[in-house]
Every structure is written in C-alpha cells, then in structure tokens.
Design an enzyme around this catalytic site. Structure first.
Site, PDB file in Angstrom:
ATOM      1  N   THR A   1     -14.941  92.701 -33.566  1.00  0.00           N
ATOM      2  CA  THR A   1     -15.410  92.228 -34.865  1.00  0.00           C
ATOM      3  C   THR A   1     -16.911  91.967 -34.868  1.00  0.00           C
ATOM      4  O   THR A   1     -17.641  92.461 -35.730  1.00  0.00           O
ATOM      5  CB  THR A   1     -14.705  90.905 -35.230  1.00  0.00           C
ATOM      6  N   VAL A   2     -17.378  91.193 -33.884  1.00  0.00           N
ATOM      7  CA  VAL A   2     -18.794  90.844 -33.853  1.00  0.00           C
ATOM      8  C   VAL A   2     -19.638  92.085 -33.557  1.00  0.00           C
ATOM      9  O   VAL A   2     -20.648  92.335 -34.222  1.00  0.00           O
ATOM     10  CB  VAL A   2     -19.084  89.727 -32.819  1.00  0.00           C
TER      11      VAL A   2
ATOM     12  N   LYS B   1     -13.633  99.754 -24.401  1.00  0.00           N
ATOM     13  CA  LYS B   1     -12.515  99.848 -23.470  1.00  0.00           C
ATOM     14  C   LYS B   1     -11.716 101.109 -23.715  1.00  0.00           C
ATOM     15  O   LYS B   1     -11.368 101.824 -22.812  1.00  0.00           O
ATOM     16  CB  LYS B   1     -11.607  98.621 -23.648  1.00  0.00           C
TER      17      LYS B   1
ATOM     18  N   VAL C   1     -23.007  78.986 -30.251  1.00  0.00           N
ATOM     19  CA  VAL C   1     -22.861  77.621 -30.779  1.00  0.00           C
ATOM     20  C   VAL C   1     -23.102  77.625 -32.280  1.00  0.00           C
ATOM     21  O   VAL C   1     -24.132  78.089 -32.738  1.00  0.00           O
ATOM     22  CB  VAL C   1     -23.870  76.651 -30.121  1.00  0.00           C
TER      23      VAL C   1
ATOM     24  N   GLY D   1     -22.368  79.117 -35.245  1.00  0.00           N
ATOM     25  CA  GLY D   1     -22.886  80.377 -35.767  1.00  0.00           C
ATOM     26  C   GLY D   1     -23.879  80.305 -36.909  1.00  0.00           C
ATOM     27  O   GLY D   1     -24.907  80.964 -36.885  1.00  0.00           O
TER      28      GLY D   1
ATOM     29  N   GLY E   1      -5.457  80.200 -41.995  1.00  0.00           N
ATOM     30  CA  GLY E   1      -6.283  80.938 -41.048  1.00  0.00           C
ATOM     31  C   GLY E   1      -7.442  80.116 -40.488  1.00  0.00           C
ATOM     32  O   GLY E   1      -8.302  80.642 -39.792  1.00  0.00           O
TER      33      GLY E   1
ATOM     34  N   ASP F   1     -13.105  73.790 -27.170  1.00  0.00           N
ATOM     35  CA  ASP F   1     -14.133  74.620 -27.798  1.00  0.00           C
ATOM     36  C   ASP F   1     -15.398  73.793 -28.024  1.00  0.00           C
ATOM     37  O   ASP F   1     -16.511  74.227 -27.700  1.00  0.00           O
ATOM     38  CB  ASP F   1     -13.589  75.159 -29.130  1.00  0.00           C
TER      39      ASP F   1
ATOM     40  N   LYS G   1     -19.384  74.058 -26.359  1.00  0.00           N
ATOM     41  CA  LYS G   1     -20.624  74.091 -27.133  1.00  0.00           C
ATOM     42  C   LYS G   1     -21.540  72.933 -26.767  1.00  0.00           C
ATOM     43  O   LYS G   1     -22.756  73.097 -26.688  1.00  0.00           O
ATOM     44  CB  LYS G   1     -20.300  74.072 -28.622  1.00  0.00           C
TER      45      LYS G   1
ATOM     46  N   GLY H   1     -17.735  82.328 -38.431  1.00  0.00           N
ATOM     47  CA  GLY H   1     -17.575  83.419 -39.396  1.00  0.00           C
ATOM     48  C   GLY H   1     -18.248  84.641 -38.818  1.00  0.00           C
ATOM     49  O   GLY H   1     -19.216  84.551 -38.076  1.00  0.00           O
TER      50      GLY H   1
END
Lengths: 430, 430
Positions: free
Chosen positions: A14-15, A46, A133, A135, A188, A202, A206, A303
C-alpha cells in the site's frame, strides 16, 4: 547528485504504491523543491506474478535485493517492506554501499534504531523515518530542525489513533471498552487482532523513536514501560471527569539531568492541558524545550496518503542534503549513554481508587500510610459504595513511582481496604 | 554561494541583537545545516553613538543603507528595522540587486506583501518572513512545505498572545476586561497603548500574511474584517460557558470556490475544538487541508528568542536554496486573483443575546423573523432579567453574515426587544 536522482524502492504494498504514485504525480513540484528530477529506477518485490493496482514497467521489478543495493546509480533506497528481517540486513548493506535510506518501518526502528543510526553516521549516509511516527504530523523533522538549538526535556504524545478513538467514545458515550472496541473493528479503526494497539505496543515503539531523536539516546521499544487500555473502566473515566481529568493513552518521555524515562500508559490529563482535547483518531505530540517552551503538533495519525507523503518529504530532504554536501550531519545520532531512571527517580501525580469500609478513621489511616511513603494528597473524593463501604478516590501531589508502588502494596494489607480498583498517572494542571 | 556567506543586517534593536548573538553562538550548527559559514558583514544602524548590549566591530556599522544594498559580496539582507518606510524601499532595492531577504516586519508584509513577493519572484530572489507571524511556531514554513501538494481551505488562528491572555483571565477568574488589561500591562503582556493588540489589528496583519501564503492571494491587512475584544463582557463569557463555548479572539481565513474571507473577531469556540484549550499568551494555528485534513500547531506567540530563532531558520533556508539553485521557487507567489466573499457568501453560526419583554409570544415572533431571514435556531436559552424582562440567548445554525446583519437590524425595531446585548460568531462543534 546530478540532474537526475535514481531511487530504489523496497516493497510495493500500500505505502510503496502510494510512493510510486506521488513521485509520478509531483515530478514538477519535486523538481522545484530539490532542483533534480527523481526517478524510481528499481523496485524490490516478493512475487512478480501478483496483480497490482498500478502499472510499473516489468524491467524495473526485481526479486533480488542486490539489484538495488549494488546498483551504483541508485543513490537513495526507500524501504517500505515492513518487518525486522530482511529489512534490517538490506538497510545495513545499503549503507555499506553509501546509499541513503528512507524508511517507514516503525518496528525496525524501535528495535534496531540505534544500530542503524550508528551505521548511517559511520558511512556518512542519511537515515530518515518520518513515516514511522504519527504519519500526518511532521514531528520528527520538527524535533530535529525546530529544536536543533534547544534542549528538549519532555515529549508527551497521543501517538496511537485506535486507542484514542476508543477512549474518546468511552468518554463521550459512556460505553464499555469491549463494545467500543467491537465498533472500532467494524469501522476499520481497529485491527481484527487489536493487541498491538490496545496494549500500547504500537505507541511504545513510536515513543522509543521519539525519545531516541529528542534526547540523543538509543532507546528501544522494550525500554518503554508499557500498559494498555483494556482495563480502563467507565467508573474510572467518570470519576476522572468529576475531578477535571480526561483519560488518554499517553506516551511520556522525560529527561532530568542525564536520566531518561519513557512510558506509555492510560493517564488522566487535566482538562486545561491542550492534549486533553485531542479526540477520535487524531494524534498530537507535545514537546517541551528549554528555550522555546511548550509546543504541540496535532494532526491525523496515520492513513495511506499521509504515510506516503511523509516518505516523500524525507526523500526531498535526502536529495537536498546530498546537493548541499551535508548528508549524515543532521542525524539524531544517539551520542548520549542510555541511563534509564529508576522508580525512585520517576515522579508524577497519581489517581488512586479504593473500596474501603465506611467507618471513621479510615481516611486518617490511609493518609498516614501515604505520609509514611512521602506521598501527599491533592484531592480526595469519597462516595458511598454499597451498604457498608465507601469508594475513595485520591489524587496525590507529585510522588515517586517507587513510593506509590510501595503504598499500593501496603494499603492492600489493611483489613479496612476491600479492593484496589485502579491507579493511574496524572499529567497537566498545576 | 561559496564556503562563506555574507549577510547584511538592517536594524540592531532587540531582534537584531538577538540575531547577531545567535549567528555567533551557533556557527558550528549553522555550518552543519547549510554547509557554509555565515557572517554578518555589515549592519545598518540609525545612531552610531548609541550604547549597545553587545560588542560589534565599528567597521561593520554603517548609517548608509547603500553600504549593504550595493555591496556585491552581501547575498542576504535581514531586515529587522520595523515600520513601513524606509524598510519597503530598502527591500525592493535589495531585490533589484539580486539579494535575498529575510524579514520580521509584520506591518510591512501585511501592507505591501503582494508587491514585495512579486518583485522577489521577478528577480528570482527569496523573501522569507517566518518571524512576522507567531514567532514560536514555524507555521509559514509548515504551510508552504507541509501543504505544498495539498489545497488549504481553512486557517483558523489564535495569533495574538496579549488578547488571548486577557480572555483567558476573564474566563478563568471572572474579572472584567479593564481590570485584566491593567494587570496585563503591569506584567508587560500588554503595551501602554494596547490598541493594536486589543482591537485586533495585530491579529489582522498576521491573518493577512497567513491567507496570502495559504491561498496564494495577495491579501492586505485592510481586507481583513476586524473587531477587537474591548466590548466582550463577563455576561457573554458566562452564557457561552453555559452553552459549551469558550470566548477567543479568532482569526479565520476560508476559501470556497475561488472566493476568500478573512476576519478577526471575538468568537465562541465549541469546547470540543482543540483551539478552545489554547490559553494564556500561547498561540495556535489550525490548518485544514483537503488531503491532510486537520492539523494544528501550538506554541509561544512571541518573545525575543523565538523571533530571532525564526529569523535564523529563514536564513538557513535561503542559504540552502541558494546552494540548491532553487531561490525564488518555493515562494508563495500570490498568483490567484483576489476575490473577497460578499456578506451573502460568508456563512457561520452566530450567538445572539437580546433583552426582551417577558411576555408570551416573544420567542415565536423572533423565531419568525429569523425564519424570514433564512436563519434557523440551534439552541435557545431564556432567563429572567430584572422584573419584567427576559434575557434571550440564541445560537443559530449556519447562516449568511448578510442574513444575520439584516435580522439584527430588524429585530431591534420590535418594541418587545429592549436591547441587543451582543452577537458573536460561533466556530467548532457539529
């Protein structure tokens, strides 16, 4: 670097896809900012057969990391594969070959940031990781640049959007943790396995990254005293409200003299503190510098777009640094020795909630025990609890963590104390 | 620019002195950031005989601006003289001679920013002025860099520390405006002549600068609809509290389609909005971008050290840009035509407080008049006022400024309406 800068990209999830899109869309803007045109010339993947949402020329794709690491034309490697290995090895090899690295890999930084930063410095390479950290907030850049001629003494952050969303809903709607978590999962905002968010892991990663950068000390995620929000109850939140506090999962990094404390735990924040009003999935990082004083940065925590944008912003910095001949100089090299505070050196105010027998002299005995442990009271709230008991809420003045722990142990031996309901750190306010 | 960059400094007052000190103290750091050593080679002063708190070699001092403007070795001019003229002329001449300019001059930027930015762009020069807005927050840099690939639609700011201090004290301690102002003057938070702060003029200048940068439109300070805080009363603040609002002097810059509104006025901010908690002399700027979403920057508003630090940060950017060959490119050139919204196009919620005769049907008549003006009610609060009257507080849903103005005019013609006490804009909340 010349007119054209070649970039190797590791990972096309995604990123990675977002990065490819942004580099293409903002060619002109990137040229305006750096004076160079940027090209992603090789992409490590991959599975070459996987269907992808963007078109990439097949010649650019490779499954062999050496095609990036040993390509002399590639000057910058962007790592967005995630995970510890093989990302760590690839990045170290990239430094060995004089390449600069931009990564979004929070897990890797929190576990091996020290090693990577040292290797980068040794080789005169840049290592940037803004995307790891918060975003949507350019907090790492701000810590490095904005406070470069200042001394940061405290960083306090809401750095996990999921838990902030859950606590906000619990506070505003009076719903229990489990129900809000389920709703967050449906929306979500929380993962099917929410452990990493909910238990504070998480946030701890950070905070380790922020503390490393802010204090120039190599902090790892397991140096962070970490407690999640799964045991926070409606009663706690309600009593907090009555006393003027809002419950937040707060990461704190503080230094006094040369000792450092870093923790993540559910914390009561005084409503007058700007961080108390940071709600929903938003993140905020509050930084205290000796010269500048208090500053706070508030924005979306994560995001896809903010993360890819943060990677791009780091990329621009690397290319600029390269032209200026200052690569590896702006690095937050962890040059101070790591010295963690002992529980005797960590000071805070605490909120303690106890169920006690409702008889005369109870408060006096508890207060005496606090005094013996060098804890003084700031606020007390007593309410009836059932027929014979009372609920006793105490907010202390600043006390050492060691004292509080001793007090909590000893107070539970009193027969008049039925139950220790909860104990939370308190921040903000006078 | 080579290994050494020569700088001309115009003005050696408080900020100028701070700049000289910082350039000397942070030589090594500046070199690390730019790859060049920076030297202030000439300083323009008014009075050579004046005693100064720092030592400067007499050969560097001059009373002739041409010694800076026509010195081919000087690449950057820092203007910290203040005032419109002769600063404006000197800066324009500096651009003519290809020099980059860093200034802290808010008055000049708010009056002639458009002209200066155009001339800079024409000559390929940089013009930076971070220190002119909210000294301790790198907000201009953030607006330009952080939102360079985004579209800003709203900027909302507390950009004057003096008025924020006064409103905070009025809110927290229930004291009247005059008393708090006197105390602020005694503490040095307000000037002996407080007009520029208290009447919102200072904030209006900063909002004009922010809007110019954020929207790429040449806004001047007299484009800003401006109202100060001297008429804010304790009653207003108390009723606001009852309804969940905090009174702040808020600068708002909004754009819809290609029309822009910029205003500074006392505003009720919903307590749930992060800006509601920004207290005392602190500043905060809240920026809404279409891609990034909500972000907020919080910090000290002014002060000698933050201002000089902001000048230095701009200086570093200019030197870097020069080496990168990108001077004049990052400029927020005001390339959009200025189109101000009409009162029909400006929409907001409003708080209206009226004294009315306490008889049946009053609210119905007022509500009817609102409906005729296309205003709908969100909240109503009625309380007795004296023996025969009532105090009526209405919060509207979003309505046009034109409608509200028409309503206020017409409602005062009702014989049942004794007095229009106040009307404030409302921001935040759903």
């Amino acid at each position: 670097m010349n007119g054209k800068v070649k970039i190797g990209l590791m990972g096309l999830g995604t990123v990675g896809t977002g990065v490819v899109r942004l580099v293409e869309s903002f060619q002109e803007d990137l040229f305006k900012q750096t004076g160079s045109s940027l090209e992603i010339s090789r992409i490590l993947i991959k599975n070459p057969d996987k269907k992808r949402s963007i078109y990439v020329h097949p010649d650019k794709l490779t499954t062999n990391p050496d095609d990036l690491i040993y390509d002399d034309e590639i000057e910058v490697v962007i790592e967005v594969m995630g995970g510890i290995e093989p990302a760590r090895t690839y990045i170290l090899e990239a430094f060995e070959n004089g390449k600069h690295v931009v990564t979004a890999n929070k897990d890797l930084l929190a576990a091996h940031g020290d090693e990577l930063l040292r290797k980068a410095a040794e080789k005169g390479c840049d290592l940037f990781y803004e995307a790891s950290v918060a975003g949507g907030i350019p907090i790492l850049k701000t810590v490095v640049e904005g406070f470069s001629s200042d001394r940061i003494t405290q960083i306090m952050g809401i750095v996990n959007g999921t838990t902030n969303y859950i606590l906000t809903k619990m506070t505003q709607e009076g719903l229990p943790f489990e129900q809000v978590l389920r709703e967050a999962q449906e929306l979500g905002y929380a993962e099917p396995d929410p452990t990493s968010d909910v238990e504070g892991l998480d946030a701890a990663r950070k905070m380790a990254i922020l503390a490393t950068l802010g204090f120039h000390v190599g902090m790892k995620w397991d140096d962070v005293a970490c407690k999640g929000i799964s045991e926070v109850t409606q009663e706690d939140i309600r009593y907090g409200k009555q006393l003027g506090y809002t419950m937040k999962l707060i990461g704190i990094a503080k230094r006094d003299d040369d000792c450092v404390e870093v923790s993540v735990e559910p914390t009561f924040v005084a409503n007058s503190h700007p961080i108390a009003n940071v709600n929903d999935v938003f993140n905020a990082v509050y930084v205290y510098g000796e010269a500048v004083g208090e500053t706070m940065f508030y924005g979306p925590g994560a995001g896809e777009l903010p993360t890819a944008t943060a990677v791009l912003s780091d990329l621009v910095t690397v290319v600029k640094n390269s032209k200026l001949g200052i690569n590896g100089r702006e690095m937050a090299f962890p040059y101070h020795e790591k010295r963690l505070k002992s529980p005797e050196q960590i000071f805070a105010k605490y909120f303690v909630r106890l169920i006690v027998q409702d008889e005369s002299g109870v408060l006096a005995r508890i207060a005496k025990l606090m005094a013996e442990n060098e804890i003084s009271l700031e606020k007390v709230l007593q309410e009836p609890y059932g027929k014979e008991d009372a609920e006793l809420i105490i907010v202390t003045h600043s006390a050492s963590k060691a004292s509080i722990e001793r007090f909590l142990e000893e107070v539970q031996e009193f027969h008049i104390v039925k139950e220790l309901k909860s104990c939370y750190r308190v921040e903000g306010g006078e």
